[in-house]
Design a protein around this motif. Structure first.
Motif, PDB file in Angstrom:
ATOM      1  N   GLU A   1     -38.665   3.389 -25.259  1.00 10.40           N
ATOM      2  CA  GLU A   1     -38.637   4.069 -23.955  1.00 10.40           C
ATOM      3  C   GLU A   1     -37.906   3.216 -22.928  1.00 10.40           C
ATOM      4  OE1 GLU A   1     -42.813   6.617 -24.412  1.00 10.40           O
ATOM      5  OE2 GLU A   1     -42.795   4.683 -23.373  1.00 10.40           O
ATOM      6  N   GLN A   2     -38.091   1.910 -22.989  1.00 12.37           N
ATOM      7  CA  GLN A   2     -37.376   1.011 -22.088  1.00 12.37           C
ATOM      8  C   GLN A   2     -35.873   1.077 -22.340  1.00 12.37           C
ATOM      9  OE1 GLN A   2     -39.101  -2.887 -22.529  1.00 12.37           O
ATOM     10  NE2 GLN A   2     -41.115  -2.246 -21.803  1.00 12.37           N
ATOM     11  N   GLU A   3     -35.468   1.126 -23.607  1.00  7.45           N
ATOM     12  CA  GLU A   3     -34.048   1.251 -23.936  1.00  7.45           C
ATOM     13  C   GLU A   3     -33.461   2.532 -23.355  1.00  7.45           C
ATOM     14  OE1 GLU A   3     -33.864  -0.973 -28.320  1.00  7.45           O
ATOM     15  OE2 GLU A   3     -34.025   1.203 -28.186  1.00  7.45           O
ATOM     16  N   VAL A   4     -34.188   3.615 -23.511  1.00  4.57           N
ATOM     17  CA  VAL A   4     -33.705   4.900 -23.014  1.00  4.57           C
ATOM     18  C   VAL A   4     -33.561   4.880 -21.493  1.00  4.57           C
ATOM     19  CG1 VAL A   4     -34.310   7.342 -22.739  1.00  4.57           C
ATOM     20  CG2 VAL A   4     -34.572   6.237 -24.969  1.00  4.57           C
ATOM     21  N   LEU A   5     -34.546   4.290 -20.796  1.00  3.33           N
ATOM     22  CA  LEU A   5     -34.473   4.238 -19.334  1.00  3.33           C
ATOM     23  C   LEU A   5     -33.293   3.399 -18.858  1.00  3.33           C
ATOM     24  CD1 LEU A   5     -38.033   3.986 -17.772  1.00  3.33           C
ATOM     25  CD2 LEU A   5     -36.511   5.935 -17.924  1.00  3.33           C
ATOM     26  N   ARG A   6     -33.056   2.281 -19.517  1.00  2.00           N
ATOM     27  CA  ARG A   6     -31.906   1.445 -19.137  1.00  2.00           C
ATOM     28  C   ARG A   6     -30.609   2.245 -19.244  1.00  2.00           C
ATOM     29  NH1 ARG A   6     -34.898  -2.618 -22.047  1.00  2.00           N
ATOM     30  NH2 ARG A   6     -35.663  -4.214 -20.588  1.00  2.00           N
ATOM     31  N   CYS A   7     -30.495   3.013 -20.311  1.00  2.32           N
ATOM     32  CA  CYS A   7     -29.297   3.831 -20.494  1.00  2.32           C
ATOM     33  C   CYS A   7     -29.212   4.932 -19.437  1.00  2.32           C
ATOM     34  CB  CYS A   7     -29.283   4.446 -21.889  1.00  2.32           C
ATOM     35  SG  CYS A   7     -29.045   3.247 -23.221  1.00  2.32           S
ATOM     36  N   CYS A   8     -30.347   5.530 -19.089  1.00  4.07           N
ATOM     37  CA  CYS A   8     -30.368   6.549 -18.034  1.00  4.07           C
ATOM     38  C   CYS A   8     -29.880   5.973 -16.709  1.00  4.07           C
ATOM     39  CB  CYS A   8     -31.773   7.115 -17.869  1.00  4.07           C
ATOM     40  SG  CYS A   8     -32.328   8.176 -19.215  1.00  4.07           S
ATOM     41  N   LEU A   9     -30.346   4.779 -16.392  1.00  2.00           N
ATOM     42  CA  LEU A   9     -29.943   4.132 -15.146  1.00  2.00           C
ATOM     43  C   LEU A   9     -28.474   3.737 -15.164  1.00  2.00           C
ATOM     44  CD1 LEU A   9     -33.118   1.943 -14.507  1.00  2.00           C
ATOM     45  CD2 LEU A   9     -32.346   3.882 -13.138  1.00  2.00           C
ATOM     46  N   ASP A  10     -27.891   3.610 -16.368  1.00  2.00           N
ATOM     47  CA  ASP A  10     -26.459   3.341 -16.499  1.00  2.00           C
ATOM     48  C   ASP A  10     -25.632   4.615 -16.458  1.00  2.00           C
ATOM     49  OD1 ASP A  10     -26.757   0.615 -16.650  1.00  2.00           O
ATOM     50  OD2 ASP A  10     -26.841   0.550 -18.840  1.00  2.00           O
TER      51      ASP A  10
END
Length: 232
Positions: free
Chosen positions: A176-185
């Motif tokens: 979930e942390q990986e996905v959020l980082r990508c969303c913020l990018d």
């Protein structure tokens, strides 16, 4: 700040729910070292009242009606106009992101409305001594360990890093942390799925799960909170 039964702590309440105002007010009035000096239903009424009423601690509801100042901007305005007033946020919006924003805006503490009323009384006394009040579990989630339960040392600031408050939330799984980082990018669900070789359905589910844990409902809210934390 020092006070006693002869010179009680002056407390005001801002909440747009009459039952909450009366409930909090009645409990505060039952304490000999606390004095309820005013109860307000809206931000305009509060700002007008503070021009004439001396207040030590303001118990402030973060989520008011749509035609009122939002909690974040109201806290910022109060810090400028009435820097002597200690602001204690009491709200049902208990997400980590909301608490972080309130503290960075200038609040001295946060009490969730799911907590006991006695917690509110302890929080009022804590912020009056120029300490920061947080429930123990919230303090731990923010990466901040108080010197005593629910209290901070005088003058010590809370460090709330935008990444630790959002992407590194302890309730989020590593994926979930990986996905959020990508969303913020700025990446889409399809792009994230391709990057990690997962299905679009899996990525979408992990994203929505992360949103629920952070108390946000869409990409714009995520980016807004991330931006405000970064600038605070």
């Amino acid at each position: 700040m020092k006070w006693s039964n002869l010179s009680p702590l002056r407390v005001a309440i801002l909440d747009d729910h009459p039952l909450v105002r009366r409930g909090f007010g009645s409990r505060i009035e039952s304490e000999r070292d606390l004095k309820l000096v005013a109860m307000y239903a809206g931000s305009r009424e509060l700002l007008a009242g503070l021009r004439n009423e001396a207040v030590d601690v303001l118990v402030l509801d973060y989520s008011l009606q749509q035609d009122e100042l939002d909690g974040l901007n109201l806290i910022r305005l109060l810090r400028v106009r009435h820097p002597e007033v200690r602001i204690l946020v009491s709200s049902s919006a208990e997400s980590l992101a909301t608490i972080s924003l309130a503290l960075r805006a200038g609040a001295s503490g946060f009490v969730g409305k799911s907590q006991e009323v006695d917690d509110l009384l302890g929080a009022i006394r804590t912020v009056a001594y120029e300490r920061v009040y947080l429930a123990q579990e919230v303090a731990l989630e923010l990466g901040h360990v108080p010197s005593r339960q629910g209290e901070d040392e005088v003058g010590k600031s809370i460090r709330v890093d935008s990444d630790s408050a959002l992407v590194s939330h302890p309730l989020l799984s590593p994926k979930e942390q990986e996905v959020l980082r990508c969303c913020l990018d700025g990446m889409s669900v399809s792009q994230i799925a391709h990057k990690f070789t997962r299905s679009r359905k899996t990525i979408s589910g992990q994203k929505q799960s992360a949103f629920r844990k952070l108390g946000v409902s869409c990409d714009s809210e995520l980016h807004k909170i991330h931006g405000e934390l970064s600038l605070a």
